[in-house]
Scaffold this motif. Structure first.
Motif, PDB file in Angstrom:
ATOM      1  N   ARG A 349       6.194  48.137  45.227  1.00 45.01           N
ATOM      2  CA  ARG A 349       7.283  47.945  44.260  1.00 45.01           C
ATOM      3  C   ARG A 349       8.584  47.556  44.948  1.00 45.01           C
ATOM      4  N   TYR A 350       8.827  48.224  46.031  1.00 42.72           N
ATOM      5  CA  TYR A 350      10.077  48.006  46.769  1.00 42.72           C
ATOM      6  C   TYR A 350      10.132  46.580  47.309  1.00 42.72           C
ATOM      7  N   GLU A 351       9.005  46.136  47.850  1.00 44.07           N
ATOM      8  CA  GLU A 351       8.926  44.778  48.403  1.00 44.07           C
ATOM      9  C   GLU A 351       9.231  43.730  47.337  1.00 44.07           C
ATOM     10  N   LYS A 352       8.619  43.958  46.165  1.00 44.82           N
ATOM     11  CA  LYS A 352       8.805  43.032  45.051  1.00 44.82           C
ATOM     12  C   LYS A 352      10.265  43.019  44.600  1.00 44.82           C
ATOM     13  N   LEU A 353      10.839  44.221  44.537  1.00 41.70           N
ATOM     14  CA  LEU A 353      12.215  44.363  44.074  1.00 41.70           C
ATOM     15  C   LEU A 353      13.200  43.672  45.018  1.00 41.70           C
TER      16      LEU A 353
END
Ligand SMILES: [Zn+2]
Length: 401
Positions: A349-353
């Motif tokens: 999720r963090y990577e995508k964000l």
């Protein structure tokens, strides 16, 4: 210095002492607040148990004692960032706590607390300092009668805590006590007028006594920070030197060769997020779930500053820290599988964000160099439309500099 008596023994000694004085040992309340919990501070304290009983029964007839684990991710006094730069503040901590109703006299109670500090915790008398607020001169008298030297009582102490929650019908005042770590302590300011209200780290607040009125019932409440008393009892320089915390710090320093000034923050957030994940709280976008997500993301960010965004490294740090913590957690078994799977999901999720954030914020960054330049409206739009919270914008701003 090797710890002679860890948190486990301190917990036992405190509870045994109050049990011998007819206080009943009760199970702590869940560290995860109920869904209707109003505070965004995400903290539990021993007092909450009494509030519930008094609200139901209109009195507290049985004196109680417990060791209450708490989560605190910032307060009115300090933001989470500021907390992390002060020794003695953890986002996960335990509070030794006891309290009783009107059948307990305040004078007797204060004497018992003082005896605990001298005889059970073995603290030297002249190193304990006490603050009493101007509304409670009788509390000063009780401390003196118990044997506290007059010079060690600060009265009136402008910062002695007054509790006033009219909506909850709770009023009261607190008399805090401190341990003098000495003018030569590395955190001491060395000013002549340094005292318990100085902002430096010389005087460590250990705990307090509170006289509280809940719906017209008088309660006496007493709490001591478990990590703080453990550090003092063991002659440790800082609270972060207690074993259950320093094992994670050593892991970061030795195994992962971290020298970042933030490794204490990383160790702190690892400890609290692993405990919360093991209690089956899932990271999310609201209140307590978001508080957990934010702790995890702060680790990602701080670790990224050292290694770049290295997924394998983050996973490995979590796994190793969970193994270390398992030896110390009395409340639950650290669930390695849950921790690993939730952290992996958060990494994705963090990577995508970050990827989306970089794209969306590009045009803002041409003009804005700090978070304060964003208007409330823009921050609201970025969060509600693109799922970009303030914390992520701050991270990307730094990355952009
Ligand atoms: Zn000072």
């Amino acid at each position: 210095m090797e710890e002679i008596s860890g948190t486990h023994l301190q917990r036992k000694r405190f509870i045994n002492y109050w049990e011998e004085n007819d206080f009943k040992n009760i199970k702590p309340i869940s560290i995860i607040p109920p869904t209707d919990w109003q505070s965004t501070l995400f903290v539990n304290s021993g007092l909450i148990g009494y509030v519930k009983i008094v609200k139901e029964k209109k009195r507290l007839s049985q004196s109680l004692t417990t060791c209450q684990p708490c989560i605190k991710v910032g307060s009115n006094k300090f933001s989470l960032d500021k907390m992390m730069f002060r020794d003695g503040y953890f986002s996960f901590f335990e509070q030794l706590s006891c309290g009783g109703g009107e059948n307990i006299s305040i004078e007797w109670f204060i004497k018992k607390v003082w005896n605990y500090l001298l005889l059970i915790a073995n603290l030297p008398l002249d190193k304990i300092y006490i603050g009493v607020n101007s509304f409670s001169p009788e509390i000063k008298d009780y401390w003196e009668k118990s044997g506290v030297p007059n010079k060690n009582i600060i009265f009136p102490d402008p910062k002695a805590f007054i509790l006033n929650l009219p909506m909850e019908n709770i009023q009261g005042s607190y008399s805090p006590f401190y341990y003098d770590r000495g003018a030569n302590h590395p955190l001491a300011c060395k000013r002549n007028n340094c005292n318990i209200n100085c902002d430096c780290g010389r005087f460590l607040e250990l705990g307090d006594i509170g006289v509280i009125f809940l719906e017209n019932t008088r309660i006496i409440d007493h709490g001591i920070g478990l990590e703080r008393i453990t550090s003092i009892q063991n002659g440790l320089l800082k609270v972060t030197d207690i074993r259950e915390f320093s094992v994670i710090v050593s892991l970061l320093e030795n195994k992962f060769q971290m020298t970042s000034p933030h490794f204490l923050t990383i160790a702190d957030h690892l400890r609290s997020s692993i405990i919360l994940l093991s209690l089956k709280l899932n990271p999310g976008n609201k209140k307590k779930e978001y508080a957990l997500r934010n702790l995890i993301r702060r680790i990602f960010w701080l670790v990224s500053r050292i290694y770049g965004f290295d997924k394998g490294k983050i996973q490995d740090i979590y796994i190793q820290a969970a193994i270390e913590l398992n030896n110390f957690s009395p409340y639950l078994e650290i669930d390695q599988e849950i921790v690993t799977s939730e952290i992996n999901k958060e990494i994705l999720r963090y990577e995508k964000l970050l990827k989306n954030g970089r794209r969306i914020l590009k045009k803002y960054f041409r003009e804005y160099k700090s978070i304060s330049q964003f208007s409330e409206k823009e921050l609201k739009f970025l969060y509600e439309t693109h799922g970009l919270p303030k914390e992520i914008i701050k991270i990307l701003l730094m990355e952009n500099q």
